[in-house]
Design a protein around this motif. Structure first.
Motif, short mmCIF file in Angstrom:
data_model
loop_
_atom_site.label_atom_id
_atom_site.label_comp_id
_atom_site.label_asym_id
_atom_site.label_seq_id
_atom_site.Cartn_x
_atom_site.Cartn_y
_atom_site.Cartn_z
N ASN A 59 35.54 30.56 -77.30
CA ASN A 59 35.10 31.32 -75.91
C ASN A 59 34.47 32.12 -76.16
OD1 ASN A 59 38.05 29.88 -74.81
ND2 ASN A 59 38.80 31.79 -75.70
N ALA A 60 33.94 32.48 -77.50
CA ALA A 60 32.45 33.94 -77.37
C ALA A 60 32.02 33.01 -77.06
CB ALA A 60 33.15 34.80 -78.82
N VAL A 61 31.44 31.30 -77.41
CA VAL A 61 30.18 30.85 -77.66
C VAL A 61 30.10 30.22 -76.06
CG1 VAL A 61 29.20 28.25 -78.43
CG2 VAL A 61 30.39 29.77 -80.20
N ILE A 62 30.97 30.05 -75.53
CA ILE A 62 31.36 29.44 -74.37
C ILE A 62 30.54 30.60 -73.31
CG2 ILE A 62 32.32 28.75 -71.99
CD1 ILE A 62 34.10 27.48 -73.83
N ALA A 63 31.46 32.06 -73.90
CA ALA A 63 30.54 33.25 -72.86
C ALA A 63 29.14 32.85 -73.32
CB ALA A 63 31.97 34.39 -73.33
N ALA A 64 28.75 32.72 -74.54
CA ALA A 64 27.13 32.83 -74.84
C ALA A 64 26.73 32.08 -74.04
CB ALA A 64 26.83 32.67 -76.15
N MET A 65 26.65 30.93 -73.66
CA MET A 65 26.02 29.93 -73.12
C MET A 65 26.05 30.19 -71.44
SD MET A 65 25.46 27.50 -75.57
CE MET A 65 25.32 29.65 -76.56
N LYS A 66 26.90 30.87 -71.20
CA LYS A 66 27.31 30.92 -69.74
C LYS A 66 25.52 32.31 -69.64
CE LYS A 66 31.88 29.56 -68.14
NZ LYS A 66 32.95 30.27 -67.81
N SER A 67 26.37 33.24 -70.63
CA SER A 67 24.77 33.94 -70.56
C SER A 67 23.55 33.73 -70.08
CB SER A 67 24.82 35.33 -71.38
OG SER A 67 24.38 34.80 -72.78
N LEU A 68 23.72 32.31 -70.35
CA LEU A 68 22.12 31.43 -70.40
C LEU A 68 21.85 30.77 -69.35
CD1 LEU A 68 21.81 31.06 -74.01
CD2 LEU A 68 20.02 32.39 -72.96
N GLN A 69 22.58 30.99 -68.59
CA GLN A 69 22.95 30.19 -67.05
C GLN A 69 23.46 28.84 -67.50
OE1 GLN A 69 22.14 32.47 -64.94
NE2 GLN A 69 22.09 33.92 -66.59
N VAL A 70 23.54 28.49 -68.36
CA VAL A 70 24.63 26.74 -68.78
C VAL A 70 25.42 26.34 -67.97
CG1 VAL A 70 25.09 24.86 -70.55
CG2 VAL A 70 23.47 27.16 -70.95
N THR A 71 25.79 26.07 -67.01
CA THR A 71 27.22 26.10 -66.43
C THR A 71 28.50 24.74 -67.26
OG1 THR A 71 26.73 23.74 -65.68
CG2 THR A 71 25.72 26.02 -64.35
N GLU A 72 29.27 25.48 -66.98
CA GLU A 72 31.16 25.44 -67.19
C GLU A 72 30.47 23.24 -67.06
OE1 GLU A 72 34.85 25.87 -65.54
OE2 GLU A 72 33.91 28.65 -66.92
N ARG A 73 30.25 22.55 -66.21
CA ARG A 73 29.63 21.49 -66.53
C ARG A 73 28.85 20.64 -67.48
NH1 ARG A 73 25.54 19.23 -63.36
NH2 ARG A 73 24.18 20.43 -63.10
N ASP A 74 28.74 21.37 -67.70
CA ASP A 74 27.00 21.29 -68.74
C ASP A 74 27.85 21.76 -70.12
OD1 ASP A 74 25.25 20.26 -67.59
OD2 ASP A 74 24.61 22.19 -67.10
N MET A 75 29.02 22.00 -70.85
CA MET A 75 30.02 22.30 -71.45
C MET A 75 31.30 21.22 -71.58
SD MET A 75 29.75 26.50 -72.09
CE MET A 75 29.74 27.11 -70.41
N GLU A 76 31.02 20.76 -72.86
CA GLU A 76 32.11 19.73 -73.63
C GLU A 76 33.39 20.02 -74.58
OE1 GLU A 76 34.15 14.73 -72.44
OE2 GLU A 76 31.87 15.53 -71.87
#
Length: 222
Positions: A59-76
């Motif tokens: 979850n921390a990794v996902i939050a880090a990606m979101k901080s770079l404007q990576v959307t949830e649809r681009d994470m799987e």
């Protein structure tokens, strides 16, 4: 009086004259996205603690990606597992621990974000980062372009052969794609991330990704 009747039998149709031509085509496409795979592994003697810890870190990794404007649809999420493992087997200290692992694929469309994404993922707790995989976002369209080019090459060959033989191409009898259907092969770049490093991580994408196809075409001539 005896009568007899009969039916005229048409002569068998003459087999068409044909030319068989094999052709191939290669298309180079500039990659427009990259995939980074983050993995997290946790161990604990309690069966529920390890997966909970893996989930917390991911979850921390996902939050880090979101901080770079990576959307949830681009994470799987690609992999989740929890398995018991025996340590010090056959000794007085033999015990069982539970290992939990999970992995996440992150698609990056802005290549300037690749380095920061790896660094932030590691700082967030990812225990490993697999090499960056560069690819094209629409491989089907690239494949179709390559097939069109291969068939056009086959037609040019057939026209040359027919002209040399004093005839011309009149149509297509059969087209077959050779081998397995081809798609742009992703380019895997090895990368290494250091959570404590102040230096920016640089990842250089490939100039092109190559797609190769081959076809065999039977043309009718006359």
């Amino acid at each position: 009086m005896t009568t007899a009747s009969g039916q005229d039998t048409a002569p068998p149709a003459e087999a068409p004259h044909t030319i068989t031509v094999s052709s191939s085509a290669t298309i180079d496409t500039t990659p427009d996205e990259a995939v980074i795979t983050f993995s997290v592994r946790s161990e604990d003697a309690v069966s529920t603690t390890a997966p909970n810890e893996s989930s917390r870190i991911m979850n921390a990794v996902i939050a880090a990606m979101k901080s770079l404007q990576v959307t949830e649809r681009d994470m799987e999420t690609q992999h989740i597992s929890v398995s018991p493992q025996t340590i010090d087997r056959g000794t007085p200290s033999e015990s069982t621990i539970y290992a939990s692992s999970t992995s996440l694929d992150v698609t990056i469309r802005d290549f300037d974000v690749i380095g920061p994404a790896i660094e932030k993922g590691v700082k967030a707790g990812a225990t490993s980062v697999r090499g960056v995989k560069f690819q094209v976002s629409d491989p089907v369209e690239v494949h179709k372009r390559a097939l069109r080019a291969a068939v056009e090459n086959a037609r040019a060959k057939a026209d040359a052969l027919a002209s040399a033989a004093g005839t011309s191409v009149t149509g297509v009898v059969r087209i077959r794609e050779g081998g397995s259907p081809a798609t742009p092969m992703p380019y895997l770049a090895r990368s290494q991330a250091y959570a404590a490093s102040d230096a920016a991580l640089t990842v250089v994408p490939p100039r092109d990704i190559t797609t190769r196809v081959s076809v065999s075409v039977i043309w009718s001539v006359g």
